[in-house]
Design a protein around this motif. Structure first.
Motif, PDB file in Angstrom:
ATOM      1  N   HIS A  71       0.826  -1.208   0.000  1.00 56.13           N
ATOM      2  CA  HIS A  71       0.000   0.000   0.000  1.00 56.13           C
ATOM      3  C   HIS A  71       0.864   1.263   0.000  1.00 56.13           C
ATOM      4  CE1 HIS A  71      -3.422  -2.582   1.808  1.00 56.13           C
ATOM      5  NE2 HIS A  71      -3.579  -2.454   0.504  1.00 56.13           N
ATOM      6  N   SER A  72       1.968   1.200   0.707  1.00 54.62           N
ATOM      7  CA  SER A  72       2.886   2.340   0.741  1.00 54.62           C
ATOM      8  C   SER A  72       3.494   2.598  -0.636  1.00 54.62           C
ATOM      9  CB  SER A  72       3.993   2.078   1.766  1.00 54.62           C
ATOM     10  OG  SER A  72       4.898   3.151   1.822  1.00 54.62           O
ATOM     11  N   LEU A  73       3.908   1.536  -1.314  1.00 55.32           N
ATOM     12  CA  LEU A  73       4.473   1.668  -2.658  1.00 55.32           C
ATOM     13  C   LEU A  73       3.430   2.200  -3.630  1.00 55.32           C
ATOM     14  CD1 LEU A  73       6.698   1.264  -4.768  1.00 55.32           C
ATOM     15  CD2 LEU A  73       6.011  -1.144  -4.932  1.00 55.32           C
ATOM     16  N   PHE A  74       2.200   1.714  -3.511  1.00 54.74           N
ATOM     17  CA  PHE A  74       1.119   2.177  -4.385  1.00 54.74           C
ATOM     18  C   PHE A  74       0.977   3.695  -4.277  1.00 54.74           C
ATOM     19  CE2 PHE A  74      -3.275   3.405  -5.076  1.00 54.74           C
ATOM     20  CZ  PHE A  74      -3.616   2.762  -6.248  1.00 54.74           C
ATOM     21  N   MET A  75       0.919   4.219  -3.042  1.00 57.66           N
ATOM     22  CA  MET A  75       0.740   5.657  -2.864  1.00 57.66           C
ATOM     23  C   MET A  75       2.012   6.430  -3.211  1.00 57.66           C
ATOM     24  SD  MET A  75      -2.366   5.923  -2.320  1.00 57.66           S
ATOM     25  CE  MET A  75      -2.783   7.542  -1.672  1.00 57.66           C
ATOM     26  N   HIS A  76       3.172   5.802  -3.024  1.00 57.08           N
ATOM     27  CA  HIS A  76       4.435   6.405  -3.461  1.00 57.08           C
ATOM     28  C   HIS A  76       4.382   6.668  -4.958  1.00 57.08           C
ATOM     29  CE1 HIS A  76       8.760   7.213  -3.505  1.00 57.08           C
ATOM     30  NE2 HIS A  76       8.901   6.331  -4.484  1.00 57.08           N
ATOM     31  N   ASN A  77       3.769   5.739  -5.694  1.00 58.26           N
ATOM     32  CA  ASN A  77       3.623   5.898  -7.143  1.00 58.26           C
ATOM     33  C   ASN A  77       2.533   6.897  -7.514  1.00 58.26           C
ATOM     34  OD1 ASN A  77       5.595   3.988  -7.500  1.00 58.26           O
ATOM     35  ND2 ASN A  77       4.233   2.363  -8.207  1.00 58.26           N
ATOM     36  N   MET A  78       1.447   6.938  -6.736  1.00 58.09           N
ATOM     37  CA  MET A  78       0.262   7.692  -7.157  1.00 58.09           C
ATOM     38  C   MET A  78       0.254   9.151  -6.709  1.00 58.09           C
ATOM     39  SD  MET A  78      -1.228   5.712  -9.138  1.00 58.09           S
ATOM     40  CE  MET A  78      -2.404   6.997  -9.484  1.00 58.09           C
ATOM     41  N   CYS A  79       0.803   9.444  -5.534  1.00 59.54           N
ATOM     42  CA  CYS A  79       0.824  10.831  -5.061  1.00 59.54           C
ATOM     43  C   CYS A  79       2.094  11.533  -5.538  1.00 59.54           C
ATOM     44  CB  CYS A  79       0.735  10.885  -3.539  1.00 59.54           C
ATOM     45  SG  CYS A  79      -0.820  10.272  -2.861  1.00 59.54           S
ATOM     46  N   ILE A  80       2.166  12.835  -5.299  1.00 55.22           N
ATOM     47  CA  ILE A  80       3.345  13.615  -5.692  1.00 55.22           C
ATOM     48  C   ILE A  80       4.410  13.459  -4.616  1.00 55.22           C
ATOM     49  CG2 ILE A  80       4.191  15.938  -6.204  1.00 55.22           C
ATOM     50  CD1 ILE A  80       1.212  16.565  -7.028  1.00 55.22           C
ATOM     51  N   ARG A  81       5.601  13.070  -5.018  1.00 54.79           N
ATOM     52  CA  ARG A  81       6.679  12.806  -4.062  1.00 54.79           C
ATOM     53  C   ARG A  81       7.349  14.100  -3.606  1.00 54.79           C
ATOM     54  NH1 ARG A  81       9.285   7.936  -7.750  1.00 54.79           N
ATOM     55  NH2 ARG A  81       7.348   6.723  -7.900  1.00 54.79           N
ATOM     56  N   ALA A  82       7.597  14.174  -2.323  1.00 54.31           N
ATOM     57  CA  ALA A  82       8.267  15.345  -1.749  1.00 54.31           C
ATOM     58  C   ALA A  82       9.776  15.220  -1.913  1.00 54.31           C
ATOM     59  CB  ALA A  82       7.914  15.465  -0.267  1.00 54.31           C
ATOM     60  N   THR A  83      10.441  16.340  -2.080  1.00 55.07           N
ATOM     61  CA  THR A  83      11.903  16.354  -2.109  1.00 55.07           C
ATOM     62  C   THR A  83      12.416  16.204  -0.677  1.00 55.07           C
ATOM     63  OG1 THR A  83      12.047  18.752  -1.798  1.00 55.07           O
ATOM     64  CG2 THR A  83      11.850  17.948  -4.075  1.00 55.07           C
ATOM     65  N   PRO A  84      13.698  15.852  -0.490  1.00 56.57           N
ATOM     66  CA  PRO A  84      14.241  15.771   0.874  1.00 56.57           C
ATOM     67  C   PRO A  84      14.056  17.071   1.659  1.00 56.57           C
ATOM     68  CG  PRO A  84      15.753  14.750  -0.679  1.00 56.57           C
ATOM     69  CD  PRO A  84      14.672  15.383  -1.489  1.00 56.57           C
ATOM     70  N   GLU A  85      14.188  18.199   0.985  1.00 54.22           N
ATOM     71  CA  GLU A  85      14.005  19.492   1.650  1.00 54.22           C
ATOM     72  C   GLU A  85      12.553  19.684   2.074  1.00 54.22           C
ATOM     73  OE1 GLU A  85      15.467  19.156  -1.413  1.00 54.22           O
ATOM     74  OE2 GLU A  85      17.531  19.262  -0.634  1.00 54.22           O
ATOM     75  N   GLU A  86      11.630  19.282   1.209  1.00 55.28           N
ATOM     76  CA  GLU A  86      10.201  19.412   1.538  1.00 55.28           C
ATOM     77  C   GLU A  86       9.820  18.495   2.698  1.00 55.28           C
ATOM     78  OE1 GLU A  86       8.314  20.684  -2.795  1.00 55.28           O
ATOM     79  OE2 GLU A  86       8.716  18.577  -2.372  1.00 55.28           O
ATOM     80  N   LEU A  87      10.411  17.296   2.740  1.00 57.63           N
ATOM     81  CA  LEU A  87      10.136  16.373   3.845  1.00 57.63           C
ATOM     82  C   LEU A  87      10.653  16.931   5.173  1.00 57.63           C
ATOM     83  CD1 LEU A  87      10.896  12.848   2.319  1.00 57.63           C
ATOM     84  CD2 LEU A  87       8.676  13.739   3.034  1.00 57.63           C
TER      85      LEU A  87
END
Length: 263
Positions: A71-87
């Motif tokens: 489920h985590s991988l699915f959402m990693h693919n589907m949502c917009i990924r944050a940059t390290p700075e944004e995280l």
């Protein structure tokens, strides 16, 4: 199910024909505690901090807490990924999902009709998933949230595909699932904006998601080369039939369901 409270009772469509099935705050909290207790009992949980909407002025911060890596991988693919700075500066999310996966709700709880329940509390900005491993519940749940939040900002949320011509002209493709939005969006002569969920604001049309959720029944390299070649290590396939020894997928096999998907 959606919590019906003093705000949502007037803002949402209820009753005959409505997709919104009501529940009360108390029942939501019972299910939320059940999901959180289960997640806390696990040796490992998976947390995604990501964004919805590529328009930076109107993007939403989401946190997904999952029991399964799938489920985590699915959402990693589907949502917009944050940059390290944004995280680093992510802060408090605007919306949180607690996905307990296969762990069921108590079907004797008020409002429950089975061991599966997907519950939305718009006041708390939270969603709880119990008793189902279908990853699409997270995607569609967040899309429902965008349908609630974006019109409050005078933004139209759209279930559509979209692409752009070389002169900046934008096309929108509307249709039910499996009718060709993804296929039409990936026209080689135009720039892809997105295949399924969009916002139309004063800034233009923006994709809500960071990935594609394509139907892959009868998929072939010849018919849909972009989708076919995008399915590689890291992609998530749902409901497909494959050879256990060679791991080769038979995209023509609909014995499980015709709703075979790739994220």
């Amino acid at each position: 199910r959606v919590v019906k409270d003093d705000t949502t009772k007037d803002e949402l469509w209820w009753g005959k024909g409505s997709p919104n099935i009501e529940m009360d705050e108390q029942t939501f909290m019972v299910n939320r505690e059940r999901a959180v207790d289960y997640l806390n009992s696990l040796d490992k949980v998976f947390v995604n901090d990501q964004f919805l909407n590529w328009d930076p002025e109107h993007r939403i911060k989401v946190r997904i807490v999952s029991a399964r890596a799938y489920h985590s991988l699915f959402m990693h693919n589907m949502c917009i990924r944050a940059t390290p700075e944004e995280l680093e500066n992510f802060g408090t999310p605007d919306f949180t999902i607690y996905n307990a996966g296969q762990f069921p709700c108590n079907r004797y709880t008020h409002y429950m009709t089975s061991s599966t329940s997907i519950d939305l509390n718009l006041a708390r900005r939270e969603m709880v998933i119990l008793g189902t491993q279908y990853a699409g519940e997270m995607k569609k749940g967040l899309f429902s949230v965008m349908h609630y939040l974006m019109p409050k900002r005078q933004i139209l949320s759209l279930h559509s595909g979209s692409n752009m011509g070389k002169d900046g002209d934008v096309a929108l493709f509307f249709g039910l699932s499996g009718t060709g939005k993804t296929t039409l969006s990936t026209d080689h002569n135009r720039y892809l904006i997105g295949d399924d969920e969009h916002c139309w604001s004063e800034n233009g049309v923006s994709n809500i998601e960071g990935g594609c959720y394509a139907k892959c029944i009868d998929l072939s390299k010849e018919k849909e080369p972009d989708i076919y070649h995008a399915i590689k290590f890291g992609a998530v396939l749902e409901n497909v039939v494959f050879d256990e020894h060679t791991r080769e997928v038979d995209f023509s096999d609909k014995s499980v369901t015709e709703n075979t998907r790739a994220a």
